[in-house]
Design a protein around this motif. Structure first.
Motif, PDB file in Angstrom:
ATOM      1  N   GLN A  72      51.798 -11.614 -36.847  1.00  0.00           N
ATOM      2  CA  GLN A  72      52.462 -11.687 -38.183  1.00  0.00           C
ATOM      3  C   GLN A  72      52.244 -10.574 -38.904  1.00  0.00           C
ATOM      4  N   LYS A  74      49.649  -8.910 -39.978  1.00  0.00           N
ATOM      5  CA  LYS A  74      48.515  -9.100 -41.018  1.00  0.00           C
ATOM      6  C   LYS A  74      47.354  -8.140 -40.503  1.00  0.00           C
ATOM      7  N   HIS A 172      59.050 -13.346 -32.517  1.00  0.00           N
ATOM      8  CA  HIS A 172      60.160 -12.804 -33.545  1.00  0.00           C
ATOM      9  C   HIS A 172      61.469 -12.715 -32.852  1.00  0.00           C
TER      10      HIS A 172
END
Length: 242
Positions: A72, A74, A172
């Motif tokens: 993600q 992050k 993705h």
């Protein structure tokens, strides 16, 4: 599971390209991970009363969480590499400052335990005789390339795609778009064989690929997300008539 299961949805066998996931689909990453961690446990003397099983359990949970964050965007790759061992040692109430040497030693040991999933080698090569095949995998690029070399996958696969080199990780859609272009076929002509519900099944299906889900998951509601579900590679060979 004690009994093999397979669920398929009626469809013409019109696949023109078969992609395989690598870790825990063709190669037994979980066993290699456990083997590497046992080597770590035996090598370092500061684990004390912590059992090898506890180390494996905590690391697996921490590492899975870090890879989810990484996918993600992050955490960075460097943060992932640090966090997975630093946080494991922290949760075991051990000296977390030794994360770097533990991580380096683990990576040395991990590669010594690579092996095929039961039945995967025969199925993969039988499929490769009838269809063009490729590998699509997450994971650190340099590690995955070493696996391709160790198992001669560069010789048998028409194309190899490491999502880290694409710039985003499965699930993705950009990864699947890139892999489809490399295969030179339409999205609906690709069958993807993988083990992850989120990365492989959901990611591939949302992009229009057919997905054969290799899993021990017995939940029928989740099976509906895949085109075909199997827990024994002989079932995949039947599907593809090889």
């Amino acid at each position: 599971m004690n009994e093999s299961f397979s669920i398929s949805k009626p469809v013409l066998l019109s696949y023109k390209f078969i992609y395989f996931d690598l870790d825990d689909t063709l190669l037994d990453h979980q066993s290699a991970e456990a083997g590497g961690l046992k080597d770590v446990y035996q090598h370092f003397d500061f684990f004390g009363d912590v059992s090898a099983e506890k180390l494996i359990d905590v690391y697996h949970r921490v590492n899975s969480r870090q890879w989810s964050l990484y996918s993600q965007a992050k955490v960075s790759r460097e943060q992932l590499q640090r966090n997975r061992f630093e946080q494991t040692l922290q949760q075991l109430n051990l000296d977390a400052s030794r994360y770097n040497e533990v991580g380096r030693y683990y990576m040395q040991c991990y590669r010594n335990h690579w092996q095929w999933i039961d039945g995967a080698k025969e199925a993969y090569y039988d499929v490769a005789e009838k269809y063009p095949v490729g590998i699509l995998t997450n994971g650190f690029a340099e590690t995955q390339r070493k696996k391709f070399e160790a198992f001669d996958l560069y010789d048998s696969a028409q194309t190899t795609v490491i999502s880290e080199e694409v710039g985003v990780l499965k699930p993705h859609p950009e990864v699947f778009e890139y892999a489809t272009a490399r295969a030179g076929v339409n999205a609906d002509e690709v069958l993807y064989v993988g083990d992850s519900l989120s990365s492989d099944v959901e990611g591939g299906s949302k992009f229009g690929w057919k997905v054969a889900w290799y899993t021990q998951n017995g939940r029928q509601d989740q099976h509906e997300k895949a085109h075909f579900v199997f827990d024994n590679f002989s079932e995949l060979k039947k599907l593809l008539d090889v």
